[in-house]
Design a protein around this motif. Structure first.
Motif, PDB file in Angstrom:
ATOM      1  N   LYS A  57     -15.910 -36.911  -0.825  1.00  0.00           N
ATOM      2  CA  LYS A  57     -15.806 -37.488  -2.166  1.00  0.00           C
ATOM      3  C   LYS A  57     -14.434 -38.140  -2.374  1.00  0.00           C
ATOM      4  O   LYS A  57     -14.336 -39.276  -2.850  1.00  0.00           O
ATOM      5  N   HIS A  58     -13.378 -37.451  -1.976  1.00  0.00           N
ATOM      6  CA  HIS A  58     -12.031 -37.997  -2.167  1.00  0.00           C
ATOM      7  C   HIS A  58     -11.787 -39.213  -1.286  1.00  0.00           C
ATOM      8  O   HIS A  58     -11.205 -40.210  -1.738  1.00  0.00           O
ATOM      9  N   VAL A  59     -12.221 -39.159  -0.050  1.00  0.00           N
ATOM     10  CA  VAL A  59     -12.064 -40.303   0.841  1.00  0.00           C
ATOM     11  C   VAL A  59     -12.861 -41.498   0.309  1.00  0.00           C
ATOM     12  O   VAL A  59     -12.379 -42.636   0.331  1.00  0.00           O
ATOM     13  N   SER A  60     -14.046 -41.246  -0.206  1.00  0.00           N
ATOM     14  CA  SER A  60     -14.856 -42.327  -0.788  1.00  0.00           C
ATOM     15  C   SER A  60     -14.134 -42.982  -1.953  1.00  0.00           C
ATOM     16  O   SER A  60     -14.194 -44.211  -2.121  1.00  0.00           O
ATOM     17  N   LEU A  61     -13.458 -42.195  -2.758  1.00  0.00           N
ATOM     18  CA  LEU A  61     -12.717 -42.771  -3.889  1.00  0.00           C
ATOM     19  C   LEU A  61     -11.632 -43.723  -3.411  1.00  0.00           C
ATOM     20  O   LEU A  61     -11.437 -44.797  -3.987  1.00  0.00           O
ATOM     21  N   TYR A  62     -10.902 -43.349  -2.365  1.00  0.00           N
ATOM     22  CA  TYR A  62      -9.893 -44.263  -1.806  1.00  0.00           C
ATOM     23  C   TYR A  62     -10.558 -45.543  -1.294  1.00  0.00           C
ATOM     24  O   TYR A  62     -10.085 -46.642  -1.560  1.00  0.00           O
ATOM     25  N   TYR A  63     -11.641 -45.378  -0.549  1.00  0.00           N
ATOM     26  CA  TYR A  63     -12.291 -46.537   0.063  1.00  0.00           C
ATOM     27  C   TYR A  63     -12.921 -47.451  -0.988  1.00  0.00           C
ATOM     28  O   TYR A  63     -12.690 -48.663  -0.991  1.00  0.00           O
ATOM     29  N   LEU A  64     -13.702 -46.879  -1.874  1.00  0.00           N
ATOM     30  CA  LEU A  64     -14.429 -47.697  -2.845  1.00  0.00           C
ATOM     31  C   LEU A  64     -13.517 -48.338  -3.887  1.00  0.00           C
ATOM     32  O   LEU A  64     -13.814 -49.423  -4.396  1.00  0.00           O
ATOM     33  N   SER A  65     -12.416 -47.692  -4.221  1.00  0.00           N
ATOM     34  CA  SER A  65     -11.483 -48.263  -5.199  1.00  0.00           C
ATOM     35  C   SER A  65     -10.421 -49.143  -4.536  1.00  0.00           C
ATOM     36  O   SER A  65      -9.566 -49.710  -5.208  1.00  0.00           O
ATOM     37  N   LYS A  66     -10.467 -49.228  -3.205  1.00  0.00           N
ATOM     38  CA  LYS A  66      -9.539 -50.059  -2.429  1.00  0.00           C
ATOM     39  C   LYS A  66      -8.079 -49.687  -2.693  1.00  0.00           C
ATOM     40  O   LYS A  66      -7.207 -50.547  -2.810  1.00  0.00           O
ATOM     41  N   THR A  67      -7.800 -48.387  -2.768  1.00  0.00           N
ATOM     42  CA  THR A  67      -6.439 -47.926  -3.057  1.00  0.00           C
ATOM     43  C   THR A  67      -5.767 -47.247  -1.868  1.00  0.00           C
ATOM     44  O   THR A  67      -4.713 -46.642  -2.015  1.00  0.00           O
ATOM     45  N   PHE A  68      -6.355 -47.352  -0.695  1.00  0.00           N
ATOM     46  CA  PHE A  68      -5.780 -46.684   0.467  1.00  0.00           C
ATOM     47  C   PHE A  68      -4.359 -47.165   0.736  1.00  0.00           C
ATOM     48  O   PHE A  68      -3.462 -46.375   0.980  1.00  0.00           O
ATOM     49  N   ILE A  69      -4.134 -48.471   0.701  1.00  0.00           N
ATOM     50  CA  ILE A  69      -2.795 -49.003   0.980  1.00  0.00           C
ATOM     51  C   ILE A  69      -1.825 -48.659  -0.150  1.00  0.00           C
ATOM     52  O   ILE A  69      -0.742 -48.124   0.092  1.00  0.00           O
ATOM     53  N   THR A  70      -2.193 -48.935  -1.371  1.00  0.00           N
ATOM     54  CA  THR A  70      -1.251 -48.747  -2.481  1.00  0.00           C
ATOM     55  C   THR A  70      -0.892 -47.283  -2.704  1.00  0.00           C
ATOM     56  O   THR A  70       0.176 -46.995  -3.240  1.00  0.00           O
ATOM     57  N   ALA A  71      -1.749 -46.366  -2.284  1.00  0.00           N
ATOM     58  CA  ALA A  71      -1.436 -44.940  -2.451  1.00  0.00           C
ATOM     59  C   ALA A  71      -0.216 -44.539  -1.636  1.00  0.00           C
ATOM     60  O   ALA A  71       0.460 -43.569  -1.973  1.00  0.00           O
ATOM     61  N   SER A  72       0.093 -45.276  -0.599  1.00  0.00           N
ATOM     62  CA  SER A  72       1.244 -44.916   0.242  1.00  0.00           C
ATOM     63  C   SER A  72       2.558 -45.514  -0.262  1.00  0.00           C
ATOM     64  O   SER A  72       3.624 -45.134   0.203  1.00  0.00           O
TER      65      SER A  72
END
Length: 153
Positions: A57-72
């Motif tokens: 669920k948490h990984v899906s939130l990063y992927y679907l919201s396209k926030t993987f890069i900005t989270a870092s």
């Protein structure tokens, strides 16, 4: 391990971010590893709600919201905060500081260190949990939030 992760995120967030941006399996591999390694080894039992489905669920939130890069980017914007050369400083406030030590967190801050940076009024050590207490030990985190309420009425 936390220091290596921090160094990578603080100096090269786009390298990993762009490589995994449109790669759900890559993001799952990277993020699930952190959830697993930085959590209590008894995850998914006792007070922990950190199951494989919760990780998905948490990984899906990063992927679907396209926030993987900005989270870092928080690491890149604060590159010295976990450095061994970073001088701990006393906060410019006398507000109460409450702290809980979870045994499987990636960093350990002894009571003396925590007290040196603020007006420590509550230091709690629990026997279950890790870096993600809202998933790893919900009951302990909820009790800590109740403790905060005693100081901010």
């Amino acid at each position: 391990m936390g220091d290596i992760y921090f160094a990578e995120m603080a100096t090269r967030p786009n390298t990993l971010g762009l490589a995994l941006y449109d790669n759900p399996i890559g993001q799952l591999s990277w993020l699930a590893e952190k959830f697993i390694l930085w959590s209590d080894p008894r995850r998914g039992t006792g007070p922990s709600t950190l199951t494989n489905n919760e990780i998905l669920k948490h990984v899906s939130l990063y992927y679907l919201s396209k926030t993987f890069i900005t989270a870092s980017y928080i690491y890149e914007q604060n590159p010295t905060v976990l450095s061994s050369a970073y001088p701990y400083r006393k906060a410019k406030t006398s507000s109460p500081l409450l702290f809980t030590d979870f045994p499987y967190n990636i960093q350990y801050w002894p009571k003396q260190v925590v007290a040196s940076v603020g007006n420590l009024v509550y230091y709690n050590s629990v026997d279950f949990g890790g870096h993600f207490p809202s998933l790893d030990n919900v009951a302990a985190l909820a009790e800590d939030v109740r403790q905060v309420g005693k100081y901010y009425k």
